[in-house]
Design a protein around this motif. Structure first.
Motif, PDB file in Angstrom:
ATOM      1  N   ILE A 158       2.951   3.558  32.980  1.00  0.00           N
ATOM      2  CA  ILE A 158       3.397   4.008  31.646  1.00  0.00           C
ATOM      3  C   ILE A 158       4.478   2.996  30.320  1.00  0.00           C
ATOM      4  CG2 ILE A 158       5.053   5.473  30.798  1.00  0.00           C
ATOM      5  CD1 ILE A 158       4.402   7.395  33.429  1.00  0.00           C
ATOM      6  N   ALA A 159       5.029   2.530  31.450  1.00  0.00           N
ATOM      7  CA  ALA A 159       6.022   0.941  30.862  1.00  0.00           C
ATOM      8  C   ALA A 159       5.450   0.355  31.691  1.00  0.00           C
ATOM      9  CB  ALA A 159       7.186   1.181  30.435  1.00  0.00           C
ATOM     10  N   HIS A 160       6.703  -1.197  30.726  1.00  0.00           N
ATOM     11  CA  HIS A 160       6.699  -2.628  32.230  1.00  0.00           C
ATOM     12  C   HIS A 160       8.464  -2.717  31.299  1.00  0.00           C
ATOM     13  CE1 HIS A 160       2.423  -2.512  32.140  1.00  0.00           C
ATOM     14  NE2 HIS A 160       2.408  -3.375  33.245  1.00  0.00           N
ATOM     15  N   LEU A 161       9.313  -3.047  32.186  1.00  0.00           N
ATOM     16  CA  LEU A 161      10.589  -3.630  31.833  1.00  0.00           C
ATOM     17  C   LEU A 161      11.034  -4.011  32.478  1.00  0.00           C
ATOM     18  CD1 LEU A 161      11.989   0.295  32.453  1.00  0.00           C
ATOM     19  CD2 LEU A 161      11.244  -0.142  30.304  1.00  0.00           C
ATOM     20  N   ASN A 162      12.146  -5.105  31.280  1.00  0.00           N
ATOM     21  CA  ASN A 162      11.982  -6.565  31.519  1.00  0.00           C
ATOM     22  C   ASN A 162      13.918  -6.306  31.346  1.00  0.00           C
ATOM     23  OD1 ASN A 162      10.054  -7.549  31.348  1.00  0.00           O
ATOM     24  ND2 ASN A 162       8.830  -6.826  29.171  1.00  0.00           N
ATOM     25  N   GLN A 163      14.393  -7.959  31.295  1.00  0.00           N
ATOM     26  CA  GLN A 163      15.817  -8.190  31.744  1.00  0.00           C
ATOM     27  C   GLN A 163      16.150  -7.314  30.628  1.00  0.00           C
ATOM     28  OE1 GLN A 163      17.323 -11.895  32.905  1.00  0.00           O
ATOM     29  NE2 GLN A 163      17.981 -11.553  31.031  1.00  0.00           N
ATOM     30  N   GLY A 164      17.407  -6.091  31.083  1.00  0.00           N
ATOM     31  CA  GLY A 164      18.714  -5.514  29.656  1.00  0.00           C
ATOM     32  C   GLY A 164      17.876  -4.504  29.035  1.00  0.00           C
ATOM     33  N   GLN A 165      16.217  -4.061  30.611  1.00  0.00           N
ATOM     34  CA  GLN A 165      15.888  -2.213  29.790  1.00  0.00           C
ATOM     35  C   GLN A 165      16.452  -1.459  30.896  1.00  0.00           C
ATOM     36  OE1 GLN A 165      12.068  -4.002  28.457  1.00  0.00           O
ATOM     37  NE2 GLN A 165      11.529  -2.274  27.405  1.00  0.00           N
ATOM     38  N   THR A 166      16.361  -0.431  30.602  1.00  0.00           N
ATOM     39  CA  THR A 166      17.223   1.017  31.727  1.00  0.00           C
ATOM     40  C   THR A 166      15.732   1.345  32.014  1.00  0.00           C
ATOM     41  OG1 THR A 166      16.920   2.418  29.153  1.00  0.00           O
ATOM     42  CG2 THR A 166      19.161   0.838  30.519  1.00  0.00           C
ATOM     43  N   ILE A 167      16.211   2.270  32.866  1.00  0.00           N
ATOM     44  CA  ILE A 167      15.457   2.669  33.773  1.00  0.00           C
ATOM     45  C   ILE A 167      15.976   4.355  34.745  1.00  0.00           C
ATOM     46  CG2 ILE A 167      13.968   3.440  36.405  1.00  0.00           C
ATOM     47  CD1 ILE A 167      14.645   0.199  36.867  1.00  0.00           C
ATOM     48  N   GLY A 168      14.889   5.576  34.091  1.00  0.00           N
ATOM     49  CA  GLY A 168      15.525   6.273  34.568  1.00  0.00           C
ATOM     50  C   GLY A 168      16.571   7.525  33.181  1.00  0.00           C
TER      51      GLY A 168
ATOM     52  N   LYS B 141      -5.175  -6.896  33.059  1.00  0.00           N
ATOM     53  CA  LYS B 141      -5.619  -5.788  33.769  1.00  0.00           C
ATOM     54  C   LYS B 141      -4.511  -4.651  33.428  1.00  0.00           C
ATOM     55  CE  LYS B 141      -4.764  -3.527  38.506  1.00  0.00           C
ATOM     56  NZ  LYS B 141      -3.647  -2.963  38.434  1.00  0.00           N
ATOM     57  N   GLU B 142      -3.312  -4.619  33.224  1.00  0.00           N
ATOM     58  CA  GLU B 142      -2.080  -3.819  32.873  1.00  0.00           C
ATOM     59  C   GLU B 142      -3.218  -3.724  31.139  1.00  0.00           C
ATOM     60  OE1 GLU B 142       1.633  -5.946  35.354  1.00  0.00           O
ATOM     61  OE2 GLU B 142       0.890  -6.813  33.559  1.00  0.00           O
ATOM     62  N   TRP B 143      -3.148  -4.173  30.546  1.00  0.00           N
ATOM     63  CA  TRP B 143      -3.917  -3.946  29.274  1.00  0.00           C
ATOM     64  C   TRP B 143      -4.821  -2.722  29.042  1.00  0.00           C
ATOM     65  CZ3 TRP B 143      -6.188  -7.554  25.172  1.00  0.00           C
ATOM     66  CH2 TRP B 143      -6.637  -6.600  23.508  1.00  0.00           C
ATOM     67  N   ALA B 144      -5.382  -2.826  29.740  1.00  0.00           N
ATOM     68  CA  ALA B 144      -6.718  -1.883  29.839  1.00  0.00           C
ATOM     69  C   ALA B 144      -6.068  -0.951  30.456  1.00  0.00           C
ATOM     70  CB  ALA B 144      -7.396  -2.517  31.345  1.00  0.00           C
ATOM     71  N   GLU B 145      -4.972  -0.619  31.313  1.00  0.00           N
ATOM     72  CA  GLU B 145      -4.168   0.421  31.549  1.00  0.00           C
ATOM     73  C   GLU B 145      -3.491   1.267  31.194  1.00  0.00           C
ATOM     74  OE1 GLU B 145      -2.067  -0.888  35.381  1.00  0.00           O
ATOM     75  OE2 GLU B 145      -3.498  -0.854  36.685  1.00  0.00           O
ATOM     76  N   HIS B 146      -3.017   0.736  30.170  1.00  0.00           N
ATOM     77  CA  HIS B 146      -2.324   0.498  29.061  1.00  0.00           C
ATOM     78  C   HIS B 146      -2.653   1.377  27.690  1.00  0.00           C
ATOM     79  CE1 HIS B 146       1.677   0.296  26.284  1.00  0.00           C
ATOM     80  NE2 HIS B 146       0.589  -0.018  25.223  1.00  0.00           N
ATOM     81  N   LEU B 147      -3.496   0.835  27.690  1.00  0.00           N
ATOM     82  CA  LEU B 147      -5.341   1.184  26.520  1.00  0.00           C
ATOM     83  C   LEU B 147      -5.915   2.550  27.397  1.00  0.00           C
ATOM     84  CD1 LEU B 147      -6.312  -1.641  24.610  1.00  0.00           C
ATOM     85  CD2 LEU B 147      -4.922  -0.361  24.053  1.00  0.00           C
ATOM     86  N   ASN B 148      -5.572   2.947  28.595  1.00  0.00           N
ATOM     87  CA  ASN B 148      -6.248   4.180  29.478  1.00  0.00           C
ATOM     88  C   ASN B 148      -7.908   3.925  29.611  1.00  0.00           C
ATOM     89  OD1 ASN B 148      -6.248   6.159  30.904  1.00  0.00           O
ATOM     90  ND2 ASN B 148      -6.517   7.670  29.036  1.00  0.00           N
TER      91      ASN B 148
END
Length: 235
Positions: A74-84, A179-186
């Motif tokens: 669904i998403a990749h989160l990096n420094q500064g981004q929030t979860i939940g 691989k993650e890009w493929a998942e992102h594009l379903n």
């Protein structure tokens, strides 16, 4: 472990605050900081969603798993981004997806009740929290647009044009692996590779590793418009 106020400046919740202001907030705030090795589950689907997470370092992946064993990133989160934050105040506030450390990472957690106390004491924090929710909603809508944007080739071209605009360059760097890009594009990775090869053979792109150069953005935009026209303007 105490969070670096300079890192927290990258978090929308603290947007516009100086290092000194964030330092002062930390002294008044109840929080915890945890470190997670790569591939460690940070939050499992179904866990109680009773705290907000902020990525201090590393990278995390949010993935929805299906009973068949497959999953969609669904998403990749990096420094500064929030979860939940999206489910924190739901009546049924259980975690809807699994959050895993893509790389070794450090996450700061603030409990729900502590957040409510902070919002009461500082309405600017509440405003930033609502802005954060709004931006996350935009990202979710964008994800839906990508997944419903018709043929795979159209979804790839649309994504590349968007990245070129975001990065202000005709040479874009993918924010994740193939691989993650493929998942992102379903889609399946071989299908993505096949379409990338076709776009390269058409002279629209060149690629090496995570870097992709858009050689003919006008043709790519014309292609998007033609697909939209063929579908009556519906993606």
């Amino acid at each position: 472990m105490k969070p670096d106020p300079a890192v927290l400046q990258a978090c929308l919740l603290f947007r516009g605050r100086s290092v000194e202001e964030i330092e002062s907030l930390l002294h008044k705030m109840i929080y915890t900081v945890s470190e997670f090795p790569r591939k460690t589950v940070i939050l499992a689907e179904g866990d109680k969603a009773d705290r907000l997470g902020i990525v201090l370092s590393g990278r995390v992946e949010v993935q929805k798993n299906h009973p068949t064993g497959s999953g969609v990133t669904i998403a990749h989160l990096n420094q500064g981004q929030t979860i939940g934050e999206a489910v924190l105040f739901r009546r049924n506030n259980s975690v809807p997806a699994t959050v895993t450390a893509s790389d070794p990472c450090t996450v700061m957690f603030i409990g729900k009740q502590e957040l409510l106390r902070m919002f009461t004491a500082d309405t600017d924090l509440l405003t930033r929290f609502i802005e954060n929710l709004s931006e996350r909603l935009v990202l979710v809508n964008r994800k839906i647009e990508i997944l419903s944007a018709g043929p795979l080739r159209r979804r790839i071209v649309d994504f590349l044009l968007e990245q070129a605009e975001l990065q202000s360059s005709a040479t874009v760097r993918l924010p994740f692996s193939r691989k993650e890009w493929a998942e992102h594009l379903n889609t399946a990775r071989p299908s993505l590779s096949r379409e990338m090869g076709i776009l390269r053979d058409q002279g629209w792109i060149l690629f090496k590793g995570r870097e992709i150069t858009l050689l003919d953005m006008d043709q790519m935009k014309d292609y998007i418009h033609s697909v939209e026209a063929d579908s009556g303007g519906k993606s």
